[in-house]
Design a protein around this motif. Structure first.
Motif, PDB file in Angstrom:
ATOM      1  N   ALA A 281       0.817  -1.223   0.000  1.00  0.00           N
ATOM      2  CA  ALA A 281       0.000   0.000   0.000  1.00  0.00           C
ATOM      3  C   ALA A 281       0.843   1.263   0.000  1.00  0.00           C
ATOM      4  N   GLU A 282       2.037   1.200  -0.587  1.00  0.00           N
ATOM      5  CA  GLU A 282       2.887   2.390  -0.707  1.00  0.00           C
ATOM      6  C   GLU A 282       2.708   3.082  -2.053  1.00  0.00           C
ATOM      7  N   SER A 285       3.301   0.122  -7.461  1.00  0.00           N
ATOM      8  CA  SER A 285       2.860  -0.340  -8.781  1.00  0.00           C
ATOM      9  C   SER A 285       2.409   0.824  -9.647  1.00  0.00           C
ATOM     10  N   VAL A 286       1.670   1.753  -9.061  1.00  0.00           N
ATOM     11  CA  VAL A 286       1.272   2.956  -9.796  1.00  0.00           C
ATOM     12  C   VAL A 286       2.510   3.758 -10.174  1.00  0.00           C
ATOM     13  N   THR A 287       3.456   3.836  -9.255  1.00  0.00           N
ATOM     14  CA  THR A 287       4.695   4.555  -9.539  1.00  0.00           C
ATOM     15  C   THR A 287       5.451   3.902 -10.687  1.00  0.00           C
ATOM     16  N   SER A 288       5.507   2.577 -10.712  1.00  0.00           N
ATOM     17  CA  SER A 288       6.191   1.863 -11.796  1.00  0.00           C
ATOM     18  C   SER A 288       5.561   2.187 -13.141  1.00  0.00           C
ATOM     19  N   CYS A 289       4.232   2.162 -13.207  1.00  0.00           N
ATOM     20  CA  CYS A 289       3.534   2.444 -14.466  1.00  0.00           C
ATOM     21  C   CYS A 289       3.790   3.871 -14.928  1.00  0.00           C
ATOM     22  N   ASN A 290       3.631   4.810 -14.037  1.00  0.00           N
ATOM     23  CA  ASN A 290       3.787   6.215 -14.420  1.00  0.00           C
ATOM     24  C   ASN A 290       5.232   6.547 -14.778  1.00  0.00           C
ATOM     25  N   LEU A 291       6.178   5.947 -14.072  1.00  0.00           N
ATOM     26  CA  LEU A 291       7.579   6.185 -14.390  1.00  0.00           C
ATOM     27  C   LEU A 291       7.911   5.618 -15.764  1.00  0.00           C
ATOM     28  N   ALA A 292       7.404   4.432 -16.081  1.00  0.00           N
ATOM     29  CA  ALA A 292       7.635   3.841 -17.398  1.00  0.00           C
ATOM     30  C   ALA A 292       7.013   4.705 -18.494  1.00  0.00           C
ATOM     31  N   LEU A 293       5.818   5.214 -18.255  1.00  0.00           N
ATOM     32  CA  LEU A 293       5.163   6.099 -19.220  1.00  0.00           C
ATOM     33  C   LEU A 293       5.951   7.380 -19.424  1.00  0.00           C
ATOM     34  N   SER A 294       6.473   7.941 -18.343  1.00  0.00           N
ATOM     35  CA  SER A 294       7.230   9.181 -18.438  1.00  0.00           C
ATOM     36  C   SER A 294       8.515   8.987 -19.239  1.00  0.00           C
ATOM     37  N   TYR A 380      16.026  -3.034 -24.952  1.00  0.00           N
ATOM     38  CA  TYR A 380      15.338  -1.809 -24.546  1.00  0.00           C
ATOM     39  C   TYR A 380      16.319  -0.817 -23.923  1.00  0.00           C
ATOM     40  N   ASP A 381      15.942   0.448 -24.036  1.00  0.00           N
ATOM     41  CA  ASP A 381      16.740   1.491 -23.385  1.00  0.00           C
ATOM     42  C   ASP A 381      16.585   1.446 -21.867  1.00  0.00           C
ATOM     43  N   MET A 382      15.403   1.040 -21.413  1.00  0.00           N
ATOM     44  CA  MET A 382      15.140   1.001 -19.975  1.00  0.00           C
ATOM     45  C   MET A 382      14.136  -0.108 -19.679  1.00  0.00           C
ATOM     46  N   VAL A 383      14.407  -0.863 -18.610  1.00  0.00           N
ATOM     47  CA  VAL A 383      13.491  -1.901 -18.142  1.00  0.00           C
ATOM     48  C   VAL A 383      13.090  -1.555 -16.708  1.00  0.00           C
ATOM     49  N   ILE A 384      11.807  -1.356 -16.482  1.00  0.00           N
ATOM     50  CA  ILE A 384      11.262  -1.042 -15.154  1.00  0.00           C
ATOM     51  C   ILE A 384      10.564  -2.284 -14.625  1.00  0.00           C
ATOM     52  N   ILE A 385      10.965  -2.743 -13.438  1.00  0.00           N
ATOM     53  CA  ILE A 385      10.407  -3.960 -12.857  1.00  0.00           C
ATOM     54  C   ILE A 385       9.637  -3.604 -11.589  1.00  0.00           C
ATOM     55  N   ASP A 386       8.349  -3.926 -11.601  1.00  0.00           N
ATOM     56  CA  ASP A 386       7.535  -3.746 -10.393  1.00  0.00           C
ATOM     57  C   ASP A 386       7.626  -5.018  -9.567  1.00  0.00           C
ATOM     58  N   THR A 387       8.083  -4.893  -8.320  1.00  0.00           N
ATOM     59  CA  THR A 387       8.308  -6.054  -7.461  1.00  0.00           C
ATOM     60  C   THR A 387       7.462  -5.968  -6.196  1.00  0.00           C
ATOM     61  N   PRO A 388       7.372  -7.057  -5.429  1.00  0.00           N
ATOM     62  CA  PRO A 388       6.686  -6.985  -4.133  1.00  0.00           C
ATOM     63  C   PRO A 388       7.474  -6.122  -3.152  1.00  0.00           C
ATOM     64  N   PRO A 389       6.873  -5.752  -2.022  1.00  0.00           N
ATOM     65  CA  PRO A 389       7.610  -5.010  -0.986  1.00  0.00           C
ATOM     66  C   PRO A 389       8.767  -5.835  -0.435  1.00  0.00           C
ATOM     67  N   VAL A 390       9.718  -5.148   0.183  1.00  0.00           N
ATOM     68  CA  VAL A 390      10.938  -5.806   0.659  1.00  0.00           C
ATOM     69  C   VAL A 390      10.697  -6.624   1.918  1.00  0.00           C
ATOM     70  N   LEU A 391       9.974  -6.069   2.883  1.00  0.00           N
ATOM     71  CA  LEU A 391       9.878  -6.707   4.187  1.00  0.00           C
ATOM     72  C   LEU A 391       9.044  -7.996   4.208  1.00  0.00           C
ATOM     73  N   PRO A 392       7.891  -8.059   3.534  1.00  0.00           N
ATOM     74  CA  PRO A 392       7.098  -9.295   3.639  1.00  0.00           C
ATOM     75  C   PRO A 392       7.761 -10.504   2.992  1.00  0.00           C
ATOM     76  N   ILE A 407      14.762   1.646  -7.039  1.00  0.00           N
ATOM     77  CA  ILE A 407      14.124   2.898  -6.615  1.00  0.00           C
ATOM     78  C   ILE A 407      13.173   2.552  -5.478  1.00  0.00           C
ATOM     79  N   PHE A 408      13.302   3.265  -4.394  1.00  0.00           N
ATOM     80  CA  PHE A 408      12.539   2.960  -3.181  1.00  0.00           C
ATOM     81  C   PHE A 408      11.396   3.960  -3.038  1.00  0.00           C
ATOM     82  N   VAL A 409      10.163   3.449  -2.906  1.00  0.00           N
ATOM     83  CA  VAL A 409       8.968   4.281  -2.766  1.00  0.00           C
ATOM     84  C   VAL A 409       8.601   4.376  -1.291  1.00  0.00           C
ATOM     85  N   VAL A 410       8.429   5.609  -0.807  1.00  0.00           N
ATOM     86  CA  VAL A 410       8.048   5.867   0.580  1.00  0.00           C
ATOM     87  C   VAL A 410       6.732   6.640   0.571  1.00  0.00           C
TER      88      VAL A 410
END
Length: 483
Positions: A281-282, A285-294, A380-392, A407-410
């Motif tokens: 819930a950070e 995933s939305v950040t990954s999509c928008n960053l890839a689009l940007s 590809y010039d850039m590969v963005i990987i959306d992963t699960p959270p680190v702690l669980p 890239i760490f999302v807070v």
């Protein structure tokens, strides 16, 4: 010499706290007002009647000195009489006269007196739940006290007392209760609510361990800020960084993140980037999509991989079916080219998660995954990987170790400091290069503060570039003249 901490400095430290916790303060004030109104409504009204007595002393003859002495005597008597009015003898007489069902002490507690300095006036005040009864008791107290005075002032030789007490203004039935006082109670309840709300806000602030500033995140993560993403009412939505929708606060925020990444990777060596967080819930995933689009908006070829094999969401946000994808390729059920899906008319492609496997960590950490990422680096010039959270789970750490950085999302006001500290420490133990952090879902004030900083930095950079260009032009002209 250090300047003293004055009230202005303390006020500057309190106001941001109240602004941050204003909802709690308002709720506490409203609760205090409601309680005050209920208690006021349940209180029995009390009425107050009053009468004024005039105390005088006479002197023989017309001697002015004796008249002055008599006036001083009257003033002295008033002070004594203000106490004697509540004497038990007076109270018993009033009780017998009005047939009251109270004790002398209880009646005396409802009687009070006032005196004006340098005057011979004595005011008697009586409170009761009935305005008519308050009037009757007041008049009765005045009458019984006046009858008692000659007994108190009797002389040994039996001559008349020089002190005389008379009623100046008899009591009238009071029309308005003196208690309760709704306006006063409302004001006191509001003040109490403000104080309680401020105390509650201070306690909650002291106990709040969530991250709310970029400085806190920088200190804990040990990395630099890539960008601040404003809160979106529809947090599951996509910023849609496309040619048709090239404006908006979120769009500009993700462009700032992409620009920050370019400055950090001047040699373009970072091609595979993991986007993760400490807990769910950070908004990763939305950040990954928008960053890839940007990044795709800038013309670079981008592949977004939905590698959260436990709760895949990224492909769904972009409207891409996930029936076949990454897991299909890893287990040999599909070819890579068959499951990569282009997204619209952009240079963005999406590799969905595919069927959810029973052992995601083992599948992600396989040699097949390593060879797959090596192949995608060349495509590809850039590969963005959306992963699960680190702690669980350990999936993010495994994928981050295979990537060029993370890239760490807070999430603002949600992620706790200890969670961020543990997650970033785990990444570093795996020798993962944490490229930076994104402060996500920030309120307006945090976002504005970052935008002001960014605008200042951009203006400063533009000025520096302009100055450098001017110097180069001048240098070229000088060389041409010499030649």
């Amino acid at each position: 010499m250090k300047p003293e901490r004055g009230p202005a400095l303390e006020l500057r430290s309190i106001l941001p706290l109240l602004r941050e916790r204003w909802k709690s303060v308002v709720a506490t004030v409203l609760a205090a007002i409601a309680v005050g109104m209920v208690l006021t409504a349940r209180q029995t009204p009390w009425y107050e009647a009053r009468t004024t007595l005039f105390v005088s002393a006479w002197a023989d003859g017309g001697d002015a000195a004796k008249a002055y002495q008599a006036d001083l005597l009257s003033q002295q008597k008033v002070k004594s009489y203000s106490v004697i009015v509540r004497d038990k003898r007076v109270m018993r007489s009033v009780i017998d006269k009005l047939d009251l069902a109270v004790t002398p002490d209880a009646l005396a507690a409802r009687v009070s007196t006032d005196t004006l300095e340098d005057t011979v006036l004595l005011t008697i005040r009586v409170t009761d739940t009935s305005p008519q009864q308050a009037q009757r008791i007041t008049d009765a107290v005045a009458d019984e006290f006046i009858r008692l005075v000659p007994t108190l002032e009797a002389t040994p030789d039996g001559s008349p007392s020089p002190v005389h007490v008379s009623v100046v203004s008899p009591a009238d039935p009071p029309g308005v209760p003196v208690s309760p006082r709704p306006l006063r109670n409302l004001a006191l309840a509001t003040l109490a609510g403000l104080l309680a709300g401020a105390a509650l806000a201070t306690v909650r602030h002291a106990m709040d361990t969530s991250i709310k500033t970029t400085e806190q995140a920088e200190e804990i993560t040990g990395t630099s800020l890539l960008g601040v993403i404003p809160r979106n009412p529809d947090q599951t939505g996509i910023a849609a960084v496309t040619e048709e929708d090239s404006s908006g606060r979120q769009v500009e925020a993700y462009r700032q993140v992409q620009t920050s990444m370019q400055f950090m990777d001047a040699d373009q060596r970072t091609k595979v980037v993991v986007v993760t967080s400490s807990v769910p819930a950070e908004g990763k995933s939305v950040t990954s999509c928008n960053l890839a689009l940007s990044i795709a908006e800038s013309g670079r070829s981008v592949l977004l991989i939905d590698a959260d094999l436990r709760r895949p969401q990224a492909a769904g946000y972009l409207g891409v079916p996930s029936g076949a994808g990454l897991t299909s390729v890893l287990i040999g059920q599909a070819e890579l080219d068959d499951v990569i899906q282009p997204w619209g008319d952009t240079s963005l492609s999406v590799l969905a998660s595919g069927p959810v496997p029973p052992n995601p960590s083992k599948l992600i950490g396989s040699n097949h995954m390593r060879r797959l990422l090596d192949e995608l680096r060349s495509r590809y010039d850039m590969v963005i990987i959306d992963t699960p959270p680190v702690l669980p789970v350990a999936d993010a750490i495994v994928l981050s170790a295979l990537s060029d950085g993370a890239i760490f999302v807070v999430r603002h006001g949600h992620t706790r400091r200890d969670q961020v500290g543990k997650a970033t420490a785990a990444l570093r133990r795996a020798e993962v290069d944490v490229l930076g952090f994104i402060l996500n879902m920030t309120p307006r004030r945090t976002e504005d503060a970052y935008n002001y900083y960014d605008a200042y930095s951009a203006g400063h950079a533009a000025t520096s570039v302009g100055t450098l260009a001017g110097r180069l032009t001048g240098l070229r002209e000088k060389i041409a003249i010499r030649l």
